[in-house]
Design a protein around this motif. Sequence first.
Motif, PDB file in Angstrom:
ATOM      1  N   LEU A 162      86.698-156.980  -4.826  1.00 18.99           N
ATOM      2  CA  LEU A 162      87.170-157.524  -3.548  1.00 18.99           C
ATOM      3  C   LEU A 162      86.051-157.515  -2.504  1.00 18.99           C
ATOM      4  O   LEU A 162      85.982-158.391  -1.645  1.00 18.99           O
ATOM      5  N   ALA A 163      85.160-156.497  -2.594  1.00 20.46           N
ATOM      6  CA  ALA A 163      84.007-156.453  -1.681  1.00 20.46           C
ATOM      7  C   ALA A 163      83.104-157.667  -1.921  1.00 20.46           C
ATOM      8  O   ALA A 163      82.587-158.272  -0.972  1.00 20.46           O
ATOM      9  N   LEU A 219      81.045-157.977   1.440  1.00 18.53           N
ATOM     10  CA  LEU A 219      80.579-156.691   1.981  1.00 18.53           C
ATOM     11  C   LEU A 219      79.220-156.348   1.368  1.00 18.53           C
ATOM     12  O   LEU A 219      78.986-156.598   0.200  1.00 18.53           O
ATOM     13  N   ALA A 220      78.327-155.753   2.173  1.00 18.37           N
ATOM     14  CA  ALA A 220      77.037-155.312   1.620  1.00 18.37           C
ATOM     15  C   ALA A 220      77.288-154.175   0.639  1.00 18.37           C
ATOM     16  O   ALA A 220      78.217-153.398   0.838  1.00 18.37           O
ATOM     17  N   LEU A 236      80.117-148.523   1.618  1.00 18.77           N
ATOM     18  CA  LEU A 236      80.185-149.985   1.773  1.00 18.77           C
ATOM     19  C   LEU A 236      80.224-150.365   3.251  1.00 18.77           C
ATOM     20  O   LEU A 236      79.537-151.293   3.697  1.00 18.77           O
ATOM     21  N   GLY A 237      81.043-149.627   4.018  1.00 19.31           N
ATOM     22  CA  GLY A 237      81.207-149.934   5.440  1.00 19.31           C
ATOM     23  C   GLY A 237      79.919-149.737   6.216  1.00 19.31           C
ATOM     24  O   GLY A 237      79.497-150.615   6.981  1.00 19.31           O
ATOM     25  N   LEU A 238      79.265-148.588   5.999  1.00 15.71           N
ATOM     26  CA  LEU A 238      78.025-148.306   6.738  1.00 15.71           C
ATOM     27  C   LEU A 238      76.919-149.289   6.361  1.00 15.71           C
ATOM     28  O   LEU A 238      76.176-149.775   7.213  1.00 15.71           O
ATOM     29  N   MET A 239      76.829-149.580   5.043  1.00 19.10           N
ATOM     30  CA  MET A 239      75.791-150.506   4.606  1.00 19.10           C
ATOM     31  C   MET A 239      76.034-151.907   5.191  1.00 19.10           C
ATOM     32  O   MET A 239      75.094-152.592   5.595  1.00 19.10           O
ATOM     33  N   SER A 274      77.171-161.540  11.376  1.00 18.75           N
ATOM     34  CA  SER A 274      78.163-160.957  12.285  1.00 18.75           C
ATOM     35  C   SER A 274      79.455-160.639  11.517  1.00 18.75           C
ATOM     36  O   SER A 274      80.065-159.582  11.697  1.00 18.75           O
ATOM     37  N   SER A 275      79.829-161.559  10.628  1.00 14.81           N
ATOM     38  CA  SER A 275      81.030-161.361   9.807  1.00 14.81           C
ATOM     39  C   SER A 275      80.873-160.139   8.896  1.00 14.81           C
ATOM     40  O   SER A 275      81.789-159.312   8.776  1.00 14.81           O
ATOM     41  N   ILE A 276      79.689-159.995   8.279  1.00 12.93           N
ATOM     42  CA  ILE A 276      79.434-158.843   7.393  1.00 12.93           C
ATOM     43  C   ILE A 276      79.567-157.534   8.175  1.00 12.93           C
ATOM     44  O   ILE A 276      80.190-156.574   7.721  1.00 12.93           O
TER      45      ILE A 276
END
Length: 348
Positions: free
Chosen positions: A102-103, A108-109, A156-159, A181-183
């Motif tokens: 899903l990431a 997501l990075a 994932l969030g921090l990256m 910006s979206s990422i």
Amino acid sequence: MNPYILATLLFGLGLGTTITFASSHWLLAWMGLEMNTLAIIPLMAQHHHPRAVEATTKYFLTQATGAAMLLFASTTNAWLTGQWDIQQMSHPLPITLITLALALKVGLAPLHSWLPEVLQGLDLTTGLILSTWQKLAPFALLLQIQPANSTLLIALGLMSTLVGGWGGLNQTQLRKILAYSSIAHLGWMVLVMQFSPSLTLLTLLTYLIMTFSTFLVFKLNSSTNINALATSWAKAPALTSLTPLVLLSLGGLPPLTGFMPKWLILQELTKQDLAATATLAALTALLSLYFYLRLSYAMTLTMSPNNTAGTTPWRLPSAQLTLPLAISTTATLLLLPLTPAAIALLAL
């Protein structure tokens, strides 16, 4: 594009997302995601430009990979636990695989590198659909499985917040800036997902409103790079004076709407004894803020060279409806006083 075909494709987009929303079985959720992908592909390739076709191909390959991973993980889950139910995920292996799939689907990075490239090849309308509507179905699944692997989500969030801030610094193309910006915004949502799913939903909602108004502003001005923004003052002076506020709201400055989710997320992370994570996230927000400020500067504090070729966009009236732009811009700028109401709703 033929209006009947367009209506069919938009109906397919809506139906795919709705099926994923309504499903409790992994196969049905997968089918909804696939319908979503197949419905947007003709919209992406409709201009027959080599870049659009390339972007469509990249998008198709990444979404197909994500869907295959999702199907493989859900089959593995059924094999290990005998369950096809989305909310009955118990084994860590399929949960991790599905989270990563899903990431990849939302960008997501470190699984993000397709998003700026794809968005750059599309027109602003399709780019808007890709940046907003296409994020809903995978997020609905992420919220339902409630991944117990907190380290993975926080990483994932921090990256994502870091890559979203860092990647946008050197860009001159507006669509790539919006992709980064979206990422970054998706990173903020994922950071707080396991602690407060309702807060993730609130952040997603404010992100949708802010991105919608930003895309509509760029579409009205027919701007695709930073230099084109400088000509917007002659075309729509009132809008040009409001746009920096829209961009600063995306960056999360008070007293604008975008401050609310960041404020609440930092508060929630601190409550969960994750002060270091909260500090890192706040620092990465400064990176994003820099390129929003750069856009604001280009739009309002620089004058464009007034040659004949450069003035052409001013003389062409835009056929775009201004009511959606007016509503979304107002919401982007003025919803911060509703924070107590949002907190009360989150507590329900």
